[in-house]
Structure formats: C-alpha cells, structure tokens
Design a protein around this motif. Structure first.
Motif, PDB file in Angstrom:
ATOM      1  N   TYR A 153       0.818  -1.208   0.000  1.00  0.00           N
ATOM      2  CA  TYR A 153       0.000   0.000   0.000  1.00  0.00           C
ATOM      3  C   TYR A 153       0.859   1.268   0.000  1.00  0.00           C
ATOM      4  O   TYR A 153       0.602   2.186  -0.760  1.00  0.00           O
ATOM      5  CB  TYR A 153      -0.910   0.060   1.234  1.00  0.00           C
ATOM      6  CG  TYR A 153      -2.019  -0.956   1.299  1.00  0.00           C
ATOM      7  CD1 TYR A 153      -3.173  -0.821   0.525  1.00  0.00           C
ATOM      8  CD2 TYR A 153      -1.939  -2.038   2.160  1.00  0.00           C
ATOM      9  CE1 TYR A 153      -4.206  -1.743   0.603  1.00  0.00           C
ATOM     10  CE2 TYR A 153      -2.966  -2.968   2.246  1.00  0.00           C
ATOM     11  CZ  TYR A 153      -4.092  -2.820   1.464  1.00  0.00           C
ATOM     12  OH  TYR A 153      -5.103  -3.741   1.550  1.00  0.00           O
ATOM     13  N   GLY A 154       1.839   1.344   0.912  1.00  0.00           N
ATOM     14  CA  GLY A 154       2.613   2.556   1.099  1.00  0.00           C
ATOM     15  C   GLY A 154       3.671   2.765   0.035  1.00  0.00           C
ATOM     16  O   GLY A 154       4.025   1.842  -0.709  1.00  0.00           O
ATOM     17  N   HIS A 235      -3.508  -1.861   7.812  1.00  0.00           N
ATOM     18  CA  HIS A 235      -2.363  -1.410   7.027  1.00  0.00           C
ATOM     19  C   HIS A 235      -2.346   0.109   6.915  1.00  0.00           C
ATOM     20  O   HIS A 235      -1.278   0.733   6.964  1.00  0.00           O
ATOM     21  CB  HIS A 235      -2.414  -2.040   5.630  1.00  0.00           C
ATOM     22  CG  HIS A 235      -2.478  -3.541   5.659  1.00  0.00           C
ATOM     23  ND1 HIS A 235      -1.364  -4.326   5.906  1.00  0.00           N
ATOM     24  CD2 HIS A 235      -3.503  -4.399   5.485  1.00  0.00           C
ATOM     25  CE1 HIS A 235      -1.717  -5.603   5.872  1.00  0.00           C
ATOM     26  NE2 HIS A 235      -3.000  -5.675   5.619  1.00  0.00           N
ATOM     27  N   ASP A 238      -0.873   1.677   9.956  1.00  0.00           N
ATOM     28  CA  ASP A 238       0.589   1.647   9.921  1.00  0.00           C
ATOM     29  C   ASP A 238       1.135   2.794   9.079  1.00  0.00           C
ATOM     30  O   ASP A 238       2.157   3.416   9.425  1.00  0.00           O
ATOM     31  CB  ASP A 238       1.085   0.310   9.352  1.00  0.00           C
ATOM     32  CG  ASP A 238       0.872  -0.847  10.310  1.00  0.00           C
ATOM     33  OD1 ASP A 238       0.661  -0.605  11.516  1.00  0.00           O
ATOM     34  OD2 ASP A 238       0.930  -2.007   9.850  1.00  0.00           O
ATOM     35  N   LEU A 239       0.472   3.081   7.948  1.00  0.00           N
ATOM     36  CA  LEU A 239       0.925   4.170   7.083  1.00  0.00           C
ATOM     37  C   LEU A 239       0.768   5.525   7.766  1.00  0.00           C
ATOM     38  O   LEU A 239       1.643   6.385   7.669  1.00  0.00           O
ATOM     39  CB  LEU A 239       0.138   4.158   5.764  1.00  0.00           C
ATOM     40  CG  LEU A 239       0.339   2.950   4.856  1.00  0.00           C
ATOM     41  CD1 LEU A 239      -0.559   3.055   3.635  1.00  0.00           C
ATOM     42  CD2 LEU A 239       1.794   2.834   4.429  1.00  0.00           C
ATOM     43  N   LYS A 242       3.415   6.070  10.234  1.00  0.00           N
ATOM     44  CA  LYS A 242       4.725   6.303   9.618  1.00  0.00           C
ATOM     45  C   LYS A 242       4.815   7.671   8.937  1.00  0.00           C
ATOM     46  O   LYS A 242       5.814   8.383   9.054  1.00  0.00           O
ATOM     47  CB  LYS A 242       5.023   5.205   8.603  1.00  0.00           C
ATOM     48  CG  LYS A 242       6.414   5.277   7.975  1.00  0.00           C
ATOM     49  CD  LYS A 242       6.651   4.087   7.060  1.00  0.00           C
ATOM     50  CE  LYS A 242       8.046   4.106   6.453  1.00  0.00           C
ATOM     51  NZ  LYS A 242       9.105   3.972   7.466  1.00  0.00           N
ATOM     52  N   TYR A 243       3.756   8.038   8.212  1.00  0.00           N
ATOM     53  CA  TYR A 243       3.820   9.232   7.366  1.00  0.00           C
ATOM     54  C   TYR A 243       2.985  10.394   7.878  1.00  0.00           C
ATOM     55  O   TYR A 243       3.074  11.500   7.339  1.00  0.00           O
ATOM     56  CB  TYR A 243       3.373   8.887   5.941  1.00  0.00           C
ATOM     57  CG  TYR A 243       4.262   7.880   5.259  1.00  0.00           C
ATOM     58  CD1 TYR A 243       5.526   8.244   4.789  1.00  0.00           C
ATOM     59  CD2 TYR A 243       3.849   6.563   5.085  1.00  0.00           C
ATOM     60  CE1 TYR A 243       6.342   7.320   4.155  1.00  0.00           C
ATOM     61  CE2 TYR A 243       4.658   5.638   4.456  1.00  0.00           C
ATOM     62  CZ  TYR A 243       5.907   6.013   3.995  1.00  0.00           C
ATOM     63  OH  TYR A 243       6.719   5.087   3.384  1.00  0.00           O
ATOM     64  N   VAL A 250       1.084   9.673   0.885  1.00  0.00           N
ATOM     65  CA  VAL A 250      -0.052   8.746   0.842  1.00  0.00           C
ATOM     66  C   VAL A 250      -1.321   9.571   0.673  1.00  0.00           C
ATOM     67  O   VAL A 250      -1.548  10.520   1.414  1.00  0.00           O
ATOM     68  CB  VAL A 250      -0.151   7.911   2.144  1.00  0.00           C
ATOM     69  CG1 VAL A 250      -1.281   6.904   2.047  1.00  0.00           C
ATOM     70  CG2 VAL A 250       1.169   7.216   2.441  1.00  0.00           C
ATOM     71  N   THR A 255      -6.364   7.260   3.589  1.00  0.00           N
ATOM     72  CA  THR A 255      -6.126   7.321   5.028  1.00  0.00           C
ATOM     73  C   THR A 255      -7.245   7.964   5.846  1.00  0.00           C
ATOM     74  O   THR A 255      -7.366   7.697   7.040  1.00  0.00           O
ATOM     75  CB  THR A 255      -4.828   8.099   5.314  1.00  0.00           C
ATOM     76  OG1 THR A 255      -4.940   9.442   4.790  1.00  0.00           O
ATOM     77  CG2 THR A 255      -3.628   7.406   4.675  1.00  0.00           C
TER      78      THR A 255
END
Length: 338
Positions: A153-154, A235, A238-239, A242-243, A250, A255
C-alpha cells in the motif's frame, strides 16, 4: 482479465477444496487463501488437495510473509507442489499482519521482505541463494517456476514491489487508488531497469452479487463486506503512524476513513459482522468492494481493467459464497474474458 477466489482455511478443509473446485468450473483461474497459522488451518496442506482435485487452477497464499516460516521451507514447499502438480503455484507475500501480530510479533521490515522475495524464488526455481549468510541450494529442484507477487500500500512498499516482485497485489478495488498505486509500482519497475508491463497486477476485494440494487439489498451486502475496510484499515493505520495523517506520500483518499478507528480484534479478522469495523462508512465499502447486480460488477471491473489490472481476486467471506461464485461464472467472467 483473470479471476481468482480468496478463502480463509476454516475447517472443514473439504469445504475449502469444494469451493475451489466450484470456482474452477465457473472459470476462475486462481485459488488463493489467507495464511495465518493461529487463526486458520495450514493452507499448504490444503493446497495439495486443491491441486489434486482441479486441473488448471493456480493456488497460493494471499499472503504469506517472511517471518512465520523459514525461507528454505517456504521455497521447498512450493517446489514440491510444483513438482507434483506442474507449476501451478504462485507465492503471494507481504510484511505480515494477522500472522505476525496474533503471535505477538511485529510485521517484517521491507528490507527483510525484499531479501526473502529473491531467496524464495531462487530456491524454488533451483538456483543457489544466501540464507542467513550461508549459500544453499535445494538439490532435487530442477527448474520449475514460482512467480512471487507482493502485497503493498505505502510508497516504499510499492517501490519494492516494482523493483523485485513478479506481480503486485492491491487489496482494495477503488479505481482512483488503483490508478495511483499501479503507476507507482510501474514507475519503480522502470527505475529499476525492469519491464513494467511484465508485472502482473492483481486487485483483490470482496464481491457480493445481488439480485437487484434496492436499498435494503445493498445495505445487507455492505454489512456482509464491511469487515474488509477494517482489514485494510490495519495497514492504513501503519501508514498513518509512519507518514502522518495528512501526507503527500499517501493520498487522503486512503487514510482519512480510519480517524474513528479504535483498536482491532483479530479473533474476528476477515469475517462478516466483525465488531472492530463499525468505524467503516458505507462510502468506503462501496469504493473498496464490488456490490450490486452483475452489471455493476462488470462496469467496475472494466474500469479496473483499463487501469492495467490483470486479475480480480474475489474475497468470498460472506453469506453468499456459492451464489457469488456461480454468478461470476455465468454473468461476469464470460463478459470480461471474451
């Protein structure tokens, strides 16, 4: 466009085999299963039975990971199935969500995943590879073929898929996000000196075929497939961690919907009625899944095909499994494969 069927390996295994046989009779070319050793039965044992009772179906996990099995064991297992049944396997692989987290581990790093992709493919096809610093080769493997398809995904994972994988698995069927991610994977392939058109593109999502598009019928279909937004949300979370919640790395279209997400219970993972997915709005179910009469499925699948999607894999975890397989066989697959 090829078609695949995705199942969980709930007991009895004979039912999984039966549904895969039904899928092959209806024109499906791929049979996929989840791979999470604590939550479901061991898929590779069941693959042997599926392959024995079908003639052309290709089987594999959607997805395995490089942490729950040693890489030489994974490669040897695939090579054994290929030797027995004639190169009818495909290795879907990712960082590991339920398989790792249910066992109290963190998902694998992308660096480890990238190394595993090369090693598993090389060993399963009879070449030497380095495992934990030791060069090894499986001596009885002579040739054979194991495509390795990576789920992502990312941005960093998409880049890795383009650099190393034989195929890209996208677990959602939103055309906007599909276009964005397929472009990223193919650009990474170009940057790595690879042929971007050689990568197989597989979109996987729940499909629920209804008799009509009345509000009541569609509401039931959405409720049967809402679990998928929760699974993808793991998932996405998680992105975001992180971002950040809003990042040019993303798209917000992926999101934004998890803002009301509060934890996740893996005991209901991938199942209709999952109480951890009440945060998933109808709009996301409609975007990520295929719902409604057969004509609606055909229309959306044509859009995905135009974006370069080679295979649509049906997540079949709801109360109309046989109906969906048969409807695809009679009203959808013939239209998209003619």
């Amino acid at each position: 466009m090829d078609f695949g069927l995705v199942l969980q390996t709930d007991p009895p295994a004979s039912e999984v085999v039966g549904l895969m046989r039904r899928a092959e009779r209806n024109g499906f070319r791929y049979g996929w299963t989840f791979d999470s050793a604590v939550l479901w039965q061991e898929p590779f044992v069941i693959y042997s039975r599926i392959l024995e009772h079908t003639t052309k179906l290709h089987v594999g996990p959607m997805v395995t990971n490089p942490g729950t099995r040693t890489w030489e064991v994974t490669a040897s297992t695939f090579a054994t199935l290929n030797d027995m049944y004639g190169n009818r396997t495909v290795c879907g692989i990712g960082r590991g969500d339920s398989a790792m987290r249910v066992a109290g581990r963190r998902p694998n790093t992308l660096a480890r995943l990238g190394e595993a992709i090369d090693v598993i493919r090389d060993l399963a096809e009879g070449r030497e590879a380095v495992v934990d610093g030791n060069p090894i080769r499986i001596p009885w493997v002579a040739g054979g073929k194991l495509p390795v398809w990576m789920a992502a995904y990312g941005p960093k994972a998409l880049a890795l898929a383009g650099q190393k994988a034989d195929g890209f698995i996208l677990q959602l069927a939103d055309p906007f996000l599909t276009e964005w991610m397929v472009k990223a994977v193919r650009q990474a392939a170009v940057d790595a000196g690879r042929d971007p058109d050689a990568l197989a593109i597989c979109v996987a999502a729940p499909a629920y075929v209804t008799a009509d598009d009345s509000p009541e019928v569609l509401a039931h279909a959405r409720d049967q497939c809402r679990w998928f937004g929760g699974m993808v949300g793991n998932h996405v979370a998680d992105l975001v961690a992180k971002y950040g919640e809003h990042s040019d790395m993303v798209p917000d279209a992926l999101t934004a919907y998890i803002k009301d997400r509060h934890g996740y219970d893996y005991s209901h993972h991938g199942r209709a009625g999952n109480p951890s997915t009440d945060f998933v709005p109808d709009e996301i179910v409609d975007r990520f899944c295929l719902l409604g009469p057969a004509e609606a499925h055909v229309e959306k699948l044509r859009r995905l095909r135009e974006l370069g999607v080679d295979q649509f894999a049906v997540y079949n975890m709801h109360d109309a499994r046989e109906v969906t397989i048969d409807a695809y066989g009679s009203d959808i697959i013939p239209v998209l494969t003619s």
